[in-house]
Design a protein around this motif. Structure first.
Motif, PDB file in Angstrom:
ATOM      1  N   ASP A  42      40.162 -24.737 -32.804  1.00 33.07           N
ATOM      2  CA  ASP A  42      38.642 -24.667 -31.717  1.00 33.07           C
ATOM      3  C   ASP A  42      37.484 -25.363 -32.741  1.00 33.07           C
ATOM      4  O   ASP A  42      36.772 -26.135 -32.321  1.00 33.07           O
ATOM      5  N   ARG A  45      37.758 -28.941 -33.587  1.00 30.37           N
ATOM      6  CA  ARG A  45      37.334 -29.839 -32.256  1.00 30.37           C
ATOM      7  C   ARG A  45      35.763 -29.815 -32.218  1.00 30.37           C
ATOM      8  O   ARG A  45      35.425 -30.616 -31.958  1.00 30.37           O
ATOM      9  N   GLU A  46      35.089 -28.414 -32.436  1.00 28.57           N
ATOM     10  CA  GLU A  46      33.674 -28.655 -32.528  1.00 28.57           C
ATOM     11  C   GLU A  46      33.401 -29.748 -33.653  1.00 28.57           C
ATOM     12  O   GLU A  46      32.114 -30.373 -33.351  1.00 28.57           O
ATOM     13  N   TYR A  49      37.120 -33.799 -34.184  1.00 26.19           N
ATOM     14  CA  TYR A  49      38.442 -33.934 -34.352  1.00 26.19           C
ATOM     15  C   TYR A  49      39.366 -33.619 -33.053  1.00 26.19           C
ATOM     16  O   TYR A  49      39.069 -32.530 -32.568  1.00 26.19           O
ATOM     17  N   PRO A  50      39.971 -34.754 -32.460  1.00 25.74           N
ATOM     18  CA  PRO A  50      40.576 -34.752 -31.181  1.00 25.74           C
ATOM     19  C   PRO A  50      41.811 -34.241 -31.027  1.00 25.74           C
ATOM     20  O   PRO A  50      43.001 -34.879 -31.312  1.00 25.74           O
ATOM     21  N   ILE A  51      41.794 -32.824 -31.276  1.00 22.03           N
ATOM     22  CA  ILE A  51      43.231 -32.021 -31.199  1.00 22.03           C
ATOM     23  C   ILE A  51      43.827 -31.404 -29.861  1.00 22.03           C
ATOM     24  O   ILE A  51      42.831 -30.846 -29.137  1.00 22.03           O
ATOM     25  N   TYR A  61      50.486 -28.114 -31.324  1.00 25.47           N
ATOM     26  CA  TYR A  61      49.026 -29.162 -31.502  1.00 25.47           C
ATOM     27  C   TYR A  61      49.386 -30.307 -31.918  1.00 25.47           C
ATOM     28  O   TYR A  61      50.229 -30.504 -32.757  1.00 25.47           O
TER      29      TYR A  61
END
Length: 341
Positions: A42, A45-46, A49-51, A61
């Motif tokens: 998470d 992602r913030e 990074y498009p995980i 993942y």
């Protein structure tokens, strides 16, 4: 447990190393709990990074493609390889020289000092002809992308093909749009070429990319043909040597044998793919090929030594033709001999 920042970098490095990572395996590799893995994902992602998470027996993942290029991690060897590749890219003739130079500056600035020293010690010079001698060889990067996409998609390509310098504008064969099945995009001698099956001529052709203007849209998909000989490098080399690239010997169309008044060790350094045989301390046999007899005689003539032609007769005649041309070149415009004769 490692600090959060170090752990995030380790997690990102693992996600870049392979496509799919089971959550349990990530936790094991990082020595953390699956819950901590979820929290760290998470956080990445913030940061942009498009995980994405995928479902399955194990779940896991994947670092996916996004709308922007996020910061990337490279190990030492990858960083050095990237810097070297960018140095070479500045003289490829692919229309990306300025962007490659800026990218190299960016990469070097963020490198640790130990890697910057390695890069500074490993300067790569890609030798290319200047734009003043071959201005037509510059290729727009958009053209290369279009050609590469057609090759990858196996789609029929239509394009306009410019006449070579000095050709008449009324050359209908060159002016007509070409329809080809593109198979390979290659570089040769500092230029880019498209190897394709010409649908109208029903034969293999090599097209200079800097003369191609693609048309849109592309045509239907096709089933790839077997390239003569099966090896694109051998095929292209054969075409430039004058053979049909059908997988035969691939020899030059003109091949001759001479005896030079030079040591074999000295001749072999400059004989390309020629065969050099030592005949004595200052004498050797040279077998060499070229695209024409005059070209072959000129290649041999660049050795500053006495030459004895073994054969064939065509090579001997070519030396005679060059001798007459050189003699005329050494004579002044009014028939007077040059001061250098």
């Amino acid at each position: 447990m490692p600090k959060t920042s170090a752990r995030l970098l380790s997690l990102l490095s693992l996600l870049q190393a392979r496509r799919d990572w089971p959550g349990a395996l990530l936790a094991e590799r990082l020595d953390i709990s699956p819950r901590t893995v979820r929290r760290d994902v998470d956080r990445l992602r913030e940061l942009g990074y498009p995980i994405v998470a995928f479902k399955g027996p194990e779940g896991g993942y994947r670092l996916d493609a996004g709308t922007e290029l996020p910061p990337l991690l490279f190990d030492d060897e990858q960083a050095v390889a990237l810097a070297v590749a960018l140095q070479i890219a500045t003289t490829t003739g692919a229309g990306i020289e300025e962007a490659a130079a800026r990218a190299l500056t960016t990469v070097r600035q963020v490198m640790p000092s130990r890697l910057r020293r390695r890069i500074d010690m490993l300067q790569v010079t890609a030798v290319g002809r200047s734009a003043t001698t071959r201005p037509e060889s510059q290729v727009d990067s958009g053209v290369l992308m279009a050609l590469g996409a057609a090759v990858h998609a196996r789609e029929v390509l239509r394009f306009d093909y410019a006449s070579p310098p000095g050709a008449g504008d009324d050359d209908s064969a060159m002016a007509a749009p070409r329809r080809v099945q593109p198979h390979h995009l290659v570089t040769w001698g500092g230029r880019w070429y498209l190897v394709a099956w010409d649908l109208d001529r029903e034969d293999w052709r090599t097209f200079r990319a800097d003369r191609i203007t693609p048309r849109v849209p592309t045509g239907p998909r096709f089933t790839p043909r077997e390239l003569p000989g099966g090896d694109v490098a051998a095929f292209v080399a054969g075409r430039f040597r004058g053979s049909d690239g059908s997988g035969g010997s691939g020899e030059w169309p003109c091949r001759g044998e001479v005896i030079l008044g030079l040591p074999a060790a000295e001749v072999s350094r400059y004989s390309r793919d020629g065969v050099v045989e030592e005949l004595g301390p200052d004498r050797c046999r040279l077998v060499l090929g070229s695209w024409s007899w005059a070209g072959l005689a000129a290649d041999i003539g660049r050795f500053d030594a006495d030459i004895e032609v073994v054969g064939p007769a065509e090579l001997r005649d070519a030396f005679g033709q060059l001798a007459r041309r050189y003699a005329n070149a050494a004579t002044g415009p009014l028939g007077e001999k040059s001061q250098y004769v």
